[in-house]
Design an enzyme around this catalytic site. Structure first.
Site, PDB file in Angstrom:
ATOM      1  N   GLY A  73       0.821  -1.202   0.000  1.00 28.67           N
ATOM      2  CA  GLY A  73       0.000   0.000   0.000  1.00 28.67           C
ATOM      3  C   GLY A  73       0.856   1.252   0.000  1.00 28.67           C
ATOM      4  O   GLY A  73       2.061   1.214   0.261  1.00 28.67           O
ATOM      5  N   TRP A  76       4.900   6.688  -3.458  1.00 26.50           N
ATOM      6  CA  TRP A  76       6.340   6.559  -3.697  1.00 26.50           C
ATOM      7  C   TRP A  76       7.125   6.665  -2.389  1.00 26.50           C
ATOM      8  O   TRP A  76       6.821   7.497  -1.532  1.00 26.50           O
ATOM      9  CB  TRP A  76       6.827   7.650  -4.654  1.00 26.50           C
ATOM     10  CG  TRP A  76       6.416   7.433  -6.074  1.00 26.50           C
ATOM     11  CD1 TRP A  76       5.404   8.055  -6.738  1.00 26.50           C
ATOM     12  CD2 TRP A  76       7.015   6.531  -7.009  1.00 26.50           C
ATOM     13  NE1 TRP A  76       5.315   7.593  -8.028  1.00 26.50           N
ATOM     14  CE2 TRP A  76       6.299   6.655  -8.226  1.00 26.50           C
ATOM     15  CE3 TRP A  76       8.067   5.633  -6.946  1.00 26.50           C
ATOM     16  CZ2 TRP A  76       6.614   5.925  -9.368  1.00 26.50           C
ATOM     17  CZ3 TRP A  76       8.396   4.904  -8.080  1.00 26.50           C
ATOM     18  CH2 TRP A  76       7.673   5.048  -9.274  1.00 26.50           C
ATOM     19  N   THR A  77       8.144   5.826  -2.287  1.00 25.93           N
ATOM     20  CA  THR A  77       9.050   5.856  -1.136  1.00 25.93           C
ATOM     21  C   THR A  77      10.483   5.718  -1.641  1.00 25.93           C
ATOM     22  O   THR A  77      10.732   5.014  -2.625  1.00 25.93           O
ATOM     23  CB  THR A  77       8.735   4.715  -0.150  1.00 25.93           C
ATOM     24  OG1 THR A  77       7.417   4.887   0.369  1.00 25.93           O
ATOM     25  CG2 THR A  77       9.714   4.698   1.016  1.00 25.93           C
ATOM     26  N   GLY A 151       4.403   1.058   4.935  1.00 28.54           N
ATOM     27  CA  GLY A 151       3.692   0.517   3.777  1.00 28.54           C
ATOM     28  C   GLY A 151       3.553  -0.982   3.968  1.00 28.54           C
ATOM     29  O   GLY A 151       4.553  -1.675   4.168  1.00 28.54           O
ATOM     30  N   ALA A 164      10.067   2.053   7.502  1.00 29.39           N
ATOM     31  CA  ALA A 164      11.400   2.577   7.203  1.00 29.39           C
ATOM     32  C   ALA A 164      11.645   3.789   8.090  1.00 29.39           C
ATOM     33  O   ALA A 164      10.811   4.700   8.133  1.00 29.39           O
ATOM     34  CB  ALA A 164      11.529   2.963   5.730  1.00 29.39           C
ATOM     35  N   CYS A 180       5.494   9.787  -0.504  1.00 30.39           N
ATOM     36  CA  CYS A 180       4.173   9.391  -0.018  1.00 30.39           C
ATOM     37  C   CYS A 180       3.061  10.286  -0.545  1.00 30.39           C
ATOM     38  O   CYS A 180       1.990  10.384   0.058  1.00 30.39           O
ATOM     39  CB  CYS A 180       4.144   9.348   1.509  1.00 30.39           C
ATOM     40  SG  CYS A 180       5.352   8.183   2.195  1.00 30.39           S
TER      41      CYS A 180
END
Length: 244
Positions: A73, A76-77, A151, A164, A180
């Site tokens: 889920g 972007w990370t 996530g 993270a 995010c």
């Protein structure tokens, strides 16, 4: 399965993101099909961008690092050296402390609590924010900034992916994405808050605070933060965050 706690695995060096996906997928299947031990797997990745199921292509602003579909889920990370990624593989069909069976919302809340409690051991007040997934620090020179991301994915009630936390990553690397999906806030790290901490110290804090975040129904307060000195620049000030 949650009563005895998970096994803890810490991988040295840098783990390629596709390798992490493959190993997680295999272990999740082993938990689900063969009753393998639950696991918290701690890694660092080479610089890379990962896309969650809600990621928008236009929010990948630069392609200077490899980018991957994560299947978790979120949006972007960034992952990279100096960031501790903890992949949490639990059988959520069973209770885990205060997390009831098959309650994903409560599970995510427990992961947040786990990060908040671990950060408290470094004199850092991590906070939740309504409508913004992750853990935030209010008191930085750029205002609120994100220090921890979450996530998750759940496959037939076994969790994978996870959290993270930024220890000392190169924060300018976050500029290649809209982290995010929230462009109006920056990112920070323990180092940019002036906290000298090693990855081993963060790992110890995460392991110590697991019972309070995920493992116990009525956990005690978080452990007391030890006395720490902040790193100060030549002007005596303390850096705290990066506006992207």
């Amino acid at each position: 399965m949650g009563s005895t706690g998970p096994e803890w695995v810490i991988s040295p060096g840098l783990t390629l993101y596709p390798d992490a996906l493959s190993q997680m997928r295999d272990h999740v299947a082993a938990i689900r099909d063969y009753g393998a031990p639950e696991r918290v797997w701690m890694v660092e990745h080479p610089p890379s961008y990962t896309a969650g199921t809600s990621a928008k292509p236009e929010e990948l602003l630069e392609r200077r690092f490899p980018h991957y579909e994560a299947g978790r889920g979120g949006q972007w990370t960034y992952h990279g050296p100096g960031q501790r990624t903890a992949y949490v593989m639990l059988d959520l069909a069973h209770p885990h402390g205060g997390v009831p069976p098959r309650d994903v919302r409560c599970y995510v809340h427990a992961l947040e609590e786990w990060m908040i409690r671990a950060l408290w051991r470094f004199n850092v007040k991590g906070e939740r924010r309504a409508g913004r997934v992750g853990i935030w620090v209010a008191d930085t020179p750029v205002g609120e900034a994100k220090i921890g991301a979450i996530g998750v994915r759940v496959s037939r009630w076994v969790s994978w992916h996870g959290i993270a936390l930024n220890v000392e990553p190169e924060l300018s690397h976050f500029a290649g994405i809209v982290p995010c999906g929230i462009p109006e806030f920056g990112v920070t790290s323990l180092a940019h808050l002036g906290i000298t901490a090693t990855m081993e110290e963060l790992d110890s804090a995460l392991m110590a605070e697991w019972p309070g975040g995920v493992g116990e129904k009525n956990p005690p307060p978080p452990g007391p933060p030890p006395p720490r000195q902040k790193n100060r620049g030549p002007d005596g000030g303390v850096a705290g965050g990066v506006r992207l």
